[in-house]
Write a protein that holds these residues in place. Structure first.
Motif, PDB file in Angstrom:
ATOM      1  N   GLY A  88      -1.140  15.626  -9.336  1.00 52.99           N
ATOM      2  CA  GLY A  88      -1.994  14.466  -9.118  1.00 52.99           C
ATOM      3  C   GLY A  88      -1.538  13.747  -7.863  1.00 52.99           C
ATOM      4  N   ALA A  89      -2.457  13.137  -7.137  1.00 53.04           N
ATOM      5  CA  ALA A  89      -2.087  12.401  -5.921  1.00 53.04           C
ATOM      6  C   ALA A  89      -3.169  11.379  -5.602  1.00 53.04           C
ATOM      7  CB  ALA A  89      -1.899  13.348  -4.737  1.00 53.04           C
ATOM      8  N   ALA A  90      -2.739  10.266  -5.032  1.00 55.29           N
ATOM      9  CA  ALA A  90      -3.679   9.230  -4.595  1.00 55.29           C
ATOM     10  C   ALA A  90      -3.126   8.562  -3.354  1.00 55.29           C
ATOM     11  CB  ALA A  90      -3.893   8.190  -5.701  1.00 55.29           C
ATOM     12  N   GLY A  91      -3.995   8.370  -2.365  1.00 56.35           N
ATOM     13  CA  GLY A  91      -3.593   7.698  -1.135  1.00 56.35           C
ATOM     14  C   GLY A  91      -2.697   8.529  -0.250  1.00 56.35           C
ATOM     15  N   LEU A  92      -2.755   9.841  -0.421  1.00 53.82           N
ATOM     16  CA  LEU A  92      -1.857  10.729   0.319  1.00 53.82           C
ATOM     17  C   LEU A  92      -2.637  11.844   1.002  1.00 53.82           C
ATOM     18  CD1 LEU A  92       1.275  11.386   0.750  1.00 53.82           C
ATOM     19  CD2 LEU A  92       0.919  13.135  -1.008  1.00 53.82           C
ATOM     20  N   GLN A  93      -2.232  12.160   2.220  1.00 53.33           N
ATOM     21  CA  GLN A  93      -2.733  13.364   2.881  1.00 53.33           C
ATOM     22  C   GLN A  93      -1.973  14.529   2.264  1.00 53.33           C
ATOM     23  OE1 GLN A  93      -2.404  13.111   7.128  1.00 53.33           O
ATOM     24  NE2 GLN A  93      -3.294  15.144   7.477  1.00 53.33           N
ATOM     25  N   VAL A  94      -2.603  15.254   1.344  1.00 53.24           N
ATOM     26  CA  VAL A  94      -1.879  16.219   0.522  1.00 53.24           C
ATOM     27  C   VAL A  94      -1.529  17.497   1.274  1.00 53.24           C
ATOM     28  CG1 VAL A  94      -2.839  15.326  -1.625  1.00 53.24           C
ATOM     29  CG2 VAL A  94      -4.015  17.194  -0.436  1.00 53.24           C
ATOM     30  N   VAL A 122       0.859  -1.182   0.000  1.00 55.69           N
ATOM     31  CA  VAL A 122       0.000   0.000   0.000  1.00 55.69           C
ATOM     32  C   VAL A 122       0.897   1.233   0.000  1.00 55.69           C
ATOM     33  CG1 VAL A 122      -1.779   1.291   1.230  1.00 55.69           C
ATOM     34  CG2 VAL A 122      -1.839  -1.208   1.210  1.00 55.69           C
ATOM     35  N   VAL A 123       0.937   1.901  -1.123  1.00 52.28           N
ATOM     36  CA  VAL A 123       1.763   3.095  -1.269  1.00 52.28           C
ATOM     37  C   VAL A 123       0.861   4.269  -1.624  1.00 52.28           C
ATOM     38  CG1 VAL A 123       3.732   1.715  -2.053  1.00 52.28           C
ATOM     39  CG2 VAL A 123       2.182   2.749  -3.749  1.00 52.28           C
ATOM     40  N   ALA A 124       1.420   5.469  -1.557  1.00 53.84           N
ATOM     41  CA  ALA A 124       0.779   6.646  -2.120  1.00 53.84           C
ATOM     42  C   ALA A 124       1.488   6.980  -3.422  1.00 53.84           C
ATOM     43  CB  ALA A 124       0.854   7.828  -1.157  1.00 53.84           C
ATOM     44  N   VAL A 125       0.803   7.666  -4.314  1.00 52.64           N
ATOM     45  CA  VAL A 125       1.384   8.066  -5.595  1.00 52.64           C
ATOM     46  C   VAL A 125       1.178   9.559  -5.784  1.00 52.64           C
ATOM     47  CG1 VAL A 125       1.266   7.844  -8.107  1.00 52.64           C
ATOM     48  CG2 VAL A 125       1.088   5.803  -6.667  1.00 52.64           C
ATOM     49  N   VAL A 126       2.239  10.234  -6.205  1.00 53.86           N
ATOM     50  CA  VAL A 126       2.173  11.658  -6.524  1.00 53.86           C
ATOM     51  C   VAL A 126       2.658  11.848  -7.954  1.00 53.86           C
ATOM     52  CG1 VAL A 126       3.060  13.976  -5.989  1.00 53.86           C
ATOM     53  CG2 VAL A 126       2.541  12.374  -4.138  1.00 53.86           C
ATOM     54  N   VAL A 127       1.901  12.584  -8.747  1.00 54.91           N
ATOM     55  CA  VAL A 127       2.280  12.946 -10.108  1.00 54.91           C
ATOM     56  C   VAL A 127       2.703  14.412 -10.097  1.00 54.91           C
ATOM     57  CG1 VAL A 127       1.515  13.155 -12.505  1.00 54.91           C
ATOM     58  CG2 VAL A 127       0.661  11.276 -11.079  1.00 54.91           C
ATOM     59  N   THR A 128       3.875  14.705 -10.651  1.00 54.73           N
ATOM     60  CA  THR A 128       4.437  16.046 -10.521  1.00 54.73           C
ATOM     61  C   THR A 128       4.633  16.722 -11.869  1.00 54.73           C
ATOM     62  OG1 THR A 128       6.781  15.403 -10.694  1.00 54.73           O
ATOM     63  CG2 THR A 128       5.739  15.188  -8.537  1.00 54.73           C
ATOM     64  N   VAL A 149       0.417   8.355   4.391  1.00 56.59           N
ATOM     65  CA  VAL A 149      -0.162   7.426   3.430  1.00 56.59           C
ATOM     66  C   VAL A 149      -1.482   6.872   3.970  1.00 56.59           C
ATOM     67  CG1 VAL A 149       0.200   5.287   2.143  1.00 56.59           C
ATOM     68  CG2 VAL A 149       2.114   6.863   2.514  1.00 56.59           C
ATOM     69  N   LEU A 150      -2.500   6.901   3.141  1.00 56.18           N
ATOM     70  CA  LEU A 150      -3.849   6.504   3.538  1.00 56.18           C
ATOM     71  C   LEU A 150      -4.097   5.030   3.223  1.00 56.18           C
ATOM     72  CD1 LEU A 150      -5.669   9.643   2.093  1.00 56.18           C
ATOM     73  CD2 LEU A 150      -5.007   9.242   4.479  1.00 56.18           C
ATOM     74  N   PRO A 151      -5.091   4.424   3.864  1.00 57.85           N
ATOM     75  CA  PRO A 151      -5.431   3.031   3.558  1.00 57.85           C
ATOM     76  C   PRO A 151      -5.801   2.847   2.091  1.00 57.85           C
ATOM     77  CG  PRO A 151      -6.525   3.764   5.566  1.00 57.85           C
ATOM     78  CD  PRO A 151      -5.928   4.983   4.948  1.00 57.85           C
ATOM     79  N   LEU A 152      -5.707   1.614   1.624  1.00 57.52           N
ATOM     80  CA  LEU A 152      -5.903   1.337   0.200  1.00 57.52           C
ATOM     81  C   LEU A 152      -7.262   1.804  -0.295  1.00 57.52           C
ATOM     82  CD1 LEU A 152      -4.659   0.039  -2.334  1.00 57.52           C
ATOM     83  CD2 LEU A 152      -5.787  -2.103  -1.655  1.00 57.52           C
ATOM     84  N   ASP A 153      -8.295   1.700   0.524  1.00 57.07           N
ATOM     85  CA  ASP A 153      -9.639   2.084   0.083  1.00 57.07           C
ATOM     86  C   ASP A 153      -9.914   3.578   0.219  1.00 57.07           C
ATOM     87  OD1 ASP A 153      -9.729   2.235   2.814  1.00 57.07           O
ATOM     88  OD2 ASP A 153     -11.526   1.002   3.074  1.00 57.07           O
ATOM     89  N   ASP A 154      -8.897   4.345   0.572  1.00 53.77           N
ATOM     90  CA  ASP A 154      -9.036   5.799   0.725  1.00 53.77           C
ATOM     91  C   ASP A 154      -8.053   6.490  -0.210  1.00 53.77           C
ATOM     92  OD1 ASP A 154      -9.365   8.412   1.467  1.00 53.77           O
ATOM     93  OD2 ASP A 154      -8.927   8.112   3.597  1.00 53.77           O
ATOM     94  N   ALA A 155      -8.548   6.998  -1.322  1.00 50.73           N
ATOM     95  CA  ALA A 155      -7.685   7.670  -2.293  1.00 50.73           C
ATOM     96  C   ALA A 155      -7.285   9.070  -1.843  1.00 50.73           C
ATOM     97  CB  ALA A 155      -8.372   7.751  -3.651  1.00 50.73           C
ATOM     98  N   GLY A 156      -7.991   9.625  -0.860  1.00 46.28           N
ATOM     99  CA  GLY A 156      -7.690  10.969  -0.408  1.00 46.28           C
ATOM    100  C   GLY A 156      -8.279  12.029  -1.316  1.00 46.28           C
ATOM    101  N   PRO A 157      -8.048  13.296  -1.000  1.00 46.75           N
ATOM    102  CA  PRO A 157      -8.672  14.393  -1.746  1.00 46.75           C
ATOM    103  C   PRO A 157      -8.027  14.678  -3.093  1.00 46.75           C
ATOM    104  CG  PRO A 157      -7.250  15.281  -0.055  1.00 46.75           C
ATOM    105  CD  PRO A 157      -7.262  13.789   0.151  1.00 46.75           C
ATOM    106  N   GLY A 158      -6.820  14.133  -3.325  1.00 48.45           N
ATOM    107  CA  GLY A 158      -6.139  14.398  -4.583  1.00 48.45           C
ATOM    108  C   GLY A 158      -5.482  15.761  -4.616  1.00 48.45           C
ATOM    109  N   ALA A 159      -4.589  15.930  -5.586  1.00 47.84           N
ATOM    110  CA  ALA A 159      -3.891  17.210  -5.717  1.00 47.84           C
ATOM    111  C   ALA A 159      -4.821  18.322  -6.180  1.00 47.84           C
ATOM    112  CB  ALA A 159      -2.716  17.063  -6.681  1.00 47.84           C
ATOM    113  N   ALA A 160      -5.916  17.964  -6.822  1.00 49.02           N
ATOM    114  CA  ALA A 160      -6.861  18.998  -7.269  1.00 49.02           C
ATOM    115  C   ALA A 160      -7.398  19.809  -6.101  1.00 49.02           C
ATOM    116  CB  ALA A 160      -8.017  18.353  -8.040  1.00 49.02           C
TER     117      ALA A 160
END
Length: 298
Positions: free
Chosen positions: A143-149, A120-126, A201-212
């Motif tokens: 872009g971001a997923a699974g991260l407290q931005v 379970v990782v977070a991903v950031v697109v830069t 890093v958030l749990p797998l079922d929580d994508a987080g708010p995203g970079a948007a």
């Protein structure tokens, strides 16, 4: 933070997630940071042409012009030179457009990495952007997923007992900038991995708010237009341009602004427009109903 070597040239046929996991052993809680360019290449966002040929379709509105430089608010809401269209690290005569939905791209990469590794990782697109008032550029998270931005410190107190009111570290941008430092611009290493901040890093079922979620709504920023562009837009008075000036000002604020310009209709109309008013609204709002104006203070 590390940036693995050995990733091949990314094309529309590449399985980007598979190439990433082949290059680095990932652990739960890692943050995988990927340049938007390789994401765009994998998603088929490369085309022939130059920046000008794609600028209109990638632009919501022009923010500033200065010589040959055009800063726009692009279709993602990001304020960037040439809408973020890139012509570097790509074949001559080609350009790379930003991903259609960078947050969705991050979510897809995150899920695919989990499918391949069970981690379970977070991903950031830069992507790289300039900054107002600062020379040089740095990478930001688009872009971001699974991260407290962002981490909200409002309501906390510092070591002196002072309450923090608006402290909101944009940790996704901080991670993006740190990744750019270790990847380098010419090193051919488009991926970096941050280890040691699993708390973000958030749990797998929580994508987080995203970079948007880090993008201010149009009109909420104090600098919706560049200095020259703001003058032109206010004088032109097109209602489609007014939102970027922000919410309608209080009457007292408008009165102070009008006191600084000549008592001439075109100037006053432009100032009213920039404050969310019309000149007619202002005149009707005067106590005597006669359109009295504050004295001009040169």
């Amino acid at each position: 933070m590390t940036a693995p070597e050995g990733l091949p040239e990314i094309t529309v046929d590449s399985d980007l997630a598979a190439l990433i996991v082949a290059a680095v052993d990932l652990l739960d809680g890692d943050v995988v940071v990927v340049t938007s360019k390789v994401v765009s290449k994998a998603e088929g966002r490369v085309r022939t042409g130059d920046r000008d040929s794609a600028l209109a379709e990638e632009t919501q509105r022009v923010v500033a012009r200065r010589g040959t430089t055009t800063i726009v608010r692009n279709r993602l809401g990001l304020t960037m030179a040439a809408a973020g269209i890139d012509a570097s690290n790509v074949a001559a005569g080609s350009i790379v457009l930003l991903p259609i939905d960078p947050d969705a791209s991050a979510r897809t990469l995150r899920r695919r990495i989990h499918d391949l590794t069970g981690t379970v990782v977070a991903v950031v697109v830069t992507d790289t952007a300039g900054r107002a008032w600062r020379d040089g550029q740095t990478d930001i998270a688009i872009g971001a997923a699974g991260l407290q931005v962002a981490v909200d410190h409002a309501g906390l107190t510092d070591s002196y007992g002072n309450e923090l009111a608006v402290t909101l570290p944009a940790v996704a941008d901080e991670i993006a900038s740190a990744a750019d430092l270790v990847r380098g611009k010419l090193g051919g290493r488009p991926v970096a991995v941050l280890r040691g901040r699993a708390d973000l890093v958030l749990p797998l079922d929580d994508a987080g708010p995203g970079a948007a979620s880090l993008v201010r709504p149009d009109g909420a920023d104090l600098f919706g237009y560049g200095a020259r562009e703001a003058v032109v837009r206010a004088l032109a008075g097109d209602l489609d341009d007014q939102a970027a000036f922000g919410a309608r000002a209080e009457r007292a604020e408008l009165a102070q602004a009008l006191a600084r310009v000549p008592a001439e209709p075109a100037s006053r109309a432009a100032v009213c427009f920039a404050h969310g008013w019309t000149l007619e609204d202002w005149q009707a709002a005067q106590p005597d109903g006669a359109g009295a104006s504050p004295p001009h203070t040169p």
